[in-house]
Design a protein around this motif. Structure first.
Motif, PDB file in Angstrom:
ATOM      1  N   UNK A 320      36.850  17.929  27.242  1.00 61.90           N
ATOM      2  CA  UNK A 320      37.872  18.653  26.853  1.00 61.90           C
ATOM      3  C   UNK A 320      37.731  20.075  26.526  1.00 61.90           C
ATOM      4  N   UNK A 321      36.541  20.566  26.575  1.00 59.14           N
ATOM      5  CA  UNK A 321      36.247  21.894  26.487  1.00 59.14           C
ATOM      6  C   UNK A 321      36.077  22.751  27.587  1.00 59.14           C
ATOM      7  N   UNK A 388      34.364  25.998  20.719  1.00 61.19           N
ATOM      8  CA  UNK A 388      35.529  25.328  20.583  1.00 61.19           C
ATOM      9  C   UNK A 388      35.338  23.724  20.140  1.00 61.19           C
ATOM     10  N   UNK A 395      37.788  20.598  12.350  1.00 66.52           N
ATOM     11  CA  UNK A 395      39.168  20.166  12.152  1.00 66.52           C
ATOM     12  C   UNK A 395      39.997  21.137  12.199  1.00 66.52           C
ATOM     13  N   UNK A 396      39.812  22.298  12.769  1.00 63.81           N
ATOM     14  CA  UNK A 396      40.663  23.771  12.732  1.00 63.81           C
ATOM     15  C   UNK A 396      41.711  23.451  13.780  1.00 63.81           C
ATOM     16  N   UNK A 397      43.084  23.934  13.558  1.00 60.89           N
ATOM     17  CA  UNK A 397      44.107  23.764  14.104  1.00 60.89           C
ATOM     18  C   UNK A 397      43.882  24.540  15.302  1.00 60.89           C
ATOM     19  N   UNK A 398      44.662  23.885  16.691  1.00 63.32           N
ATOM     20  CA  UNK A 398      44.410  24.459  17.945  1.00 63.32           C
ATOM     21  C   UNK A 398      44.692  25.911  17.996  1.00 63.32           C
ATOM     22  N   UNK A 402      42.089  28.974  19.415  1.00 68.96           N
ATOM     23  CA  UNK A 402      42.180  29.801  20.548  1.00 68.96           C
ATOM     24  C   UNK A 402      41.910  31.324  20.042  1.00 68.96           C
TER      25      UNK A 402
END
Ligand code: HEM
Lengths: 468, 127
Positions: A320-321, A388, A395-398, A402
């Motif tokens: 998923x990266x 990523x 646990x950083x937000x998406x 980005x």
């Protein structure tokens, strides 16, 4: 239209797809660095399928064109049915035009890599059936003595038919109403489809290698068949490494892990052995040789990456990266595209009978430029993937992730631009030869390769004709 | 390697592949029998597909990478159903507004809820 002209038709189609596909790839990458770029008018949901579809059509059409061109000389007889081949070409052209229009209009079936309408899958299957009939019809009398590349081509054709059919099974509730089954079968079909196109491409790579070294021995040896069957085993069973996170039976994961990733090793082994067997003169004469040496390096790099991400403990982070994208694009550009360009240059060499594309000067520089920009492109994808994975574990937000990845995306987009320039320059002699009919007419009058003296005579005749 | 040997090896591999495929199509991919996939979930999947959500989002890692993976979005404590609904309704900085009707938004949410529940497949637990 002769078989050879159909082969050229496929090449024209494939080179057009390559150029268009690269343009959409570059535009897609801009959406990573300018979030919101064209988002309401022509979003990533349009760009990505256009890029991936066109690029896959570059690969499959060039592989098909090479196969149509090579089989008559392999079988030492004319193509079984140029008309069937022509119908296949027409179908392929129509499919591509219709798919592009559908994607522009935003008409999707929304299946990964196969976003075009379902009926088109039916037309594609029919096209491959026609190719298979033609292929078997041409090589059949000599099949029992066939070298390994004939087996490779046949397998590619058969498995295209099987896997495209398999990719449409979601039409039935038994598959559609169970997400675990649906996703698993989709990976299964796509994974084996990649195996099928590799069979077609590796077939051409082996053929070109044998022709350059002027010996078929390598393609008839026991190790060659051993590796072919190992490749086939991979095609059939290794797709499960894409499904480690899917809660299907653990046996699928274990099977895939046990078999995975020997396929690239196979080709690496063959190219390495072949390059050792060449004389200096053979090497210097062929730009195709230079391309295939480059393939060799990319196999090594991708093989290392592929083995690493097939280890479940690492796959858990990398899945998923953009590391997966590095794997996909690294292989399709570094391996498939270089092999197909080598096949194209070999066709050019046969047709022109001129060693114009040698390994010195400008060509050497362009090859270097291609390899360096691809390396930077590949590293930027891996870099953004690692960054990523690290942020996800923290646990950083998406949205925050980005923003952090932006510098990597800038490098990705810029090196993608350089890579596009390099590929276009590399492919330019092929574009000039295949796409410009007036140039081709000067070189190809009959189905026989022509000499340069003959070309000059033809030119003279044409001039005289024009004067009259 | 002679012709007979080659065709035998090919036939064995092909038969194993057919048997393996049959097993994958059935037992190998059994799911939780109590998961509901009917009208609303089905419509949700249709909306998901016709808008090509997979170009940017992944489910079980299958899809593009411009947007986040949505396999677990519903049960994710930081995101959840309301958060998902807001994005699906109006889009975001990168995501376009698809101008979906309320019925379509609810259907997509039902589909994502179904996908989320499938992660806990108690027949074949996730690794
Ligand atoms: C011959 C050249 C190329 C080939 C064969 C190729 C192939 C591919 C493939 C197979 C994928 C799907 C990857 C996946 O789903 O994991 C892909 C995705 C993509 N490619 Fe390329 N590509 C090429 C050139 C480029 C270039 C020059 C760019 C420009 C920067 C580019 C940008 C992209 C983007 C943005 C995606 C989507 C990534 C995502 O899912 O978020 N590609 N390409």
């Amino acid at each position: 239209m002769t078989g050879k002209r159909v082969a050229f038709g496929f090449w024209v189609l494939s080179l057009s797809c390559l150029i268009l596909g690269l343009l959409f790839g570059m535009s897609g990458s801009l959406q990573y660095i300018w979030p919101g770029f064209l988002k309401e008018q022509f979003s990533f949901a349009h760009m990505r399928p256009l890029h991936v579809f066109l690029i896959t059509q570059w690969i499959s059409s060039a592989a098909t064109g090479s196969m149509y061109y090579f089989i008559p000389s392999v079988a030492k007889r004319k193509l079984f049915s140029p008309i069937l081949a022509q119908v296949h070409l027409l179908m392929q052209v129509s499919i591509i035009m219709v798919a592009i229009s559908y994607f522009f209009l935003g008409n999707f079936t929304g299946r990964e890599y196969m976003e075009f309408p379902l009926w088109m899958a039916g037309v594609m299957i029919l096209g491959w059936i026609l190719a298979l009939i033609n292929f078997i019809g041409t090589v059949r009398p000599n099949f029992n003595k066939a070298p390994v590349y004939v087996w490779s081509w046949t397998t590619g054709l058969v498995f295209f038919i099987i896997t495209i059919t398999e990719a449409t099974l979601w039409q039935f509730d038994h598959f559609n109403a169970n997400i675990i089954r649906d996703i698993t079968i989709q990976w299964k079909a796509l994974g084996s489809m990649v195996g099928a196109w590799n069979m077609l491409i590796y077939g051409s790579a082996m053929y070109v290698m044998c022709k350059i070294s002027k010996s078929d021995e390598m393609a008839r040896s026991k190790p060659a068949f051993f590796f072919y069957f190992l490749g086939l085993t991979n095609l059939m069973f290794n797709w499960g490494h894409h499904t480690y996170v899917v809660p299907a039976s653990p046996a699928i994961r274990i099977t895939a892990y046990a078999i995975s990733m020997t396929e690239l090793l196979i080709l690496f082994n063959m190219i390495w052995k072949w390059s050792k067997s060449l004389t200096k003169e053979d090497k210097e004469q062929h730009f195709s040789y230079r391309m295939l040496r480059s393939t060799d390096n990319w196999i090594l790099l991708n093989l290392t990456l592929a083995i690493l991400i097939s280890i479940p403990a690492l796959n858990q982070y990398t899945h998923g990266t953009h590391i997966t994208v590095a794997h996909a694009m690294g292989a399709t550009i570094g391996i498939n595209t270089t092999i197909l360009l080598a096949a194209g240059f070999y066709i050019l060499f046969l047709e022109k009978k001129l060693p114009a594309l040698n390994t010195t000067g400008w060509n050497q520089f362009v090859m270097g430029f291609f390899n360096v920009s691809l390396l930077v492109f590949w590293i930027s994808l891996i870099g953004s993937g690692i960054a990523k994975a690290a942020s996800q574990s923290a646990n950083k937000p998406f949205a925050e992730i980005m923003i952090k990845l932006k510098p990597w995306f800038h490098v990705f987009s810029f090196s993608g631009f350089l890579l596009t320039v390099a590929i276009v320059i590399l492919a330019a002699p092929l574009i000039r030869f295949f796409v410009k009919p007036q140039i081709r007419r000067q070189f190809v009058i009959s189905d026989q390769p022509v000499s340069s003296t003959y070309v000059i005579n033809v030119k003279k005749q044409e001039q005289e004709h024009a004067e009259v | 390697m002679n012709w007979k040997k080659k065709t035998t090896v090919f036939a064995i591999l092909f038969l194993s592949y057919s048997a393996y495929s049959g097993w994958v199509y059935t037992q190998g991919t059994e799911d939780n029998h109590n998961l509901k996939f009917s009208g609303q979930e089905q419509l949700g999947k249709q909306v998901w597909q016709t808008n090509n959500c997979v170009a940017c989002h992944q489910l079980y890692g299958l899809g593009g990478y411009l947007g986040p993976d949505l396999t677990n979005i519903i049960s994710d404590k930081r995101r959840g159903k309301e958060y998902a609904a807001a994005f699906i309704r109006s889009g975001g900085t990168t995501m376009p507004n698809f101008h979906l009707t309320d019925e379509q938004v609810n259907a997509v949410l039902a589909y994502l809820t179904y996908v989320d529940a499938s992660v806990h497949n108690n027949l074949n637990p996730a690794p």
